[in-house]
Design an enzyme around this catalytic site. Sequence first.
Site, mmCIF file in Angstrom:
data_model
loop_
_atom_site.group_PDB
_atom_site.id
_atom_site.type_symbol
_atom_site.label_atom_id
_atom_site.label_comp_id
_atom_site.label_asym_id
_atom_site.label_seq_id
_atom_site.Cartn_x
_atom_site.Cartn_y
_atom_site.Cartn_z
ATOM 1 N N ASN A 9 0.862 -1.176 0.000
ATOM 2 C CA ASN A 9 0.000 0.000 0.000
ATOM 3 C C ASN A 9 0.903 1.232 0.000
ATOM 4 O OD1 ASN A 9 -1.858 2.002 0.444
ATOM 5 N ND2 ASN A 9 -2.347 1.403 2.544
ATOM 6 N N LYS A 11 0.056 4.355 -0.394
ATOM 7 C CA LYS A 11 -0.571 5.538 0.212
ATOM 8 C C LYS A 11 -0.320 6.785 -0.652
ATOM 9 C CE LYS A 11 0.106 3.212 4.562
ATOM 10 N NZ LYS A 11 0.208 3.280 6.004
ATOM 11 N N HIS A 94 -9.281 0.871 5.021
ATOM 12 C CA HIS A 94 -7.983 1.090 5.673
ATOM 13 C C HIS A 94 -8.173 2.002 6.891
ATOM 14 C CE1 HIS A 94 -3.857 2.278 6.407
ATOM 15 N NE2 HIS A 94 -3.521 1.170 5.756
ATOM 16 N N GLU A 96 -6.548 4.389 7.973
ATOM 17 C CA GLU A 96 -6.365 5.824 7.717
ATOM 18 C C GLU A 96 -7.622 6.424 7.089
ATOM 19 O OE1 GLU A 96 -2.673 5.342 5.596
ATOM 20 O OE2 GLU A 96 -1.762 4.664 7.468
ATOM 21 N N GLU A 166 -5.307 -5.473 10.459
ATOM 22 C CA GLU A 166 -4.248 -4.491 10.696
ATOM 23 C C GLU A 166 -4.499 -3.785 12.032
ATOM 24 O OE1 GLU A 166 -2.290 -3.154 6.822
ATOM 25 O OE2 GLU A 166 -4.114 -1.986 7.001
ATOM 26 N N GLY A 172 2.565 1.669 10.776
ATOM 27 C CA GLY A 172 3.497 2.789 10.640
ATOM 28 C C GLY A 172 4.183 3.173 11.936
ATOM 29 N N SER A 212 3.619 -2.783 10.230
ATOM 30 C CA SER A 212 5.081 -2.776 10.411
ATOM 31 C C SER A 212 5.743 -4.109 10.060
ATOM 32 C CB SER A 212 5.435 -2.337 11.838
ATOM 33 O OG SER A 212 4.986 -1.013 12.064
#
Length: 249
Positions: A9, A11, A94, A96, A166, A172, A212
């Site tokens: 991904n 982003k 996702h 985010e 996730e 991240g 990660s």
Amino acid sequence: MRSKIVAGNWKMNKTLEATETLLAALAAKLPDTHAEVMVAPTFVNLTGAVQSLHASTIQVIAQNMHFAESGAYTGEISADMLLNIDIDTVIIGHSERRAYFGETDAILAKKVVAALDKNMRVMFCFGEELDDRKSENHFKVVETQLRNALFDLDASVWNKIILAYEPVWAIGTGETASPEQAQEMHAFIRKTIADVYDTSVANNVSILYGGSVKPGNASEIFSKPDVDGGLIGGASLVADDFVAIIKAI
Ligand code: PEP
């Protein structure tokens, strides 16, 4: 039989030129693998990525889409627009998108249905926050996310679903769920799906881990029986690291 999948991904990273440079490096270094390898560049670079990869087995997928067919949704992208440029897989949910763009379970459920109606594959992301895990609510939170967005679907469309667990606290942050934590949650997800549907649906759905994943931890995470691959953020932006993670599967 469920697929092994490693997906990157990207982003909101990389210009078209940088995207093409990274794709050329990946295509050149791609190891022989039984796994499906996917990359999700930003929207404006999808067409270029599809063209760059025309001779490669690497699949280009989208990071998001809108649930409407078309219309007055400034800044949005429809399923037909993706299909028209040969993108048939889309990431939905996702963390985010949930955290920064207000995407609720109800919105995500509509997006999933819209993509499936067009016969697209959906990579559905979900996972608990740190507070949920600290308060031992992580199984409940994950079950609720799945129930709200996916469990009204007919069993017949589950061959189009890829799950990506996730944990938000691992995305991240450099902090990874331990292989045991990933396996425990993936087994729980598979059992939940078996309870709602049946073991055939549960055993055939690929469940990826994201958070990660790096060359140094990928093998151990991927070795767990219910972990069918990974959704990779930061490490997928560096060709050698992404290739090492693909090799790990
Ligand atoms: C992600 O954003 O889906 C992700 C897993 O990111 P990272 O690998 O950087 O934690």
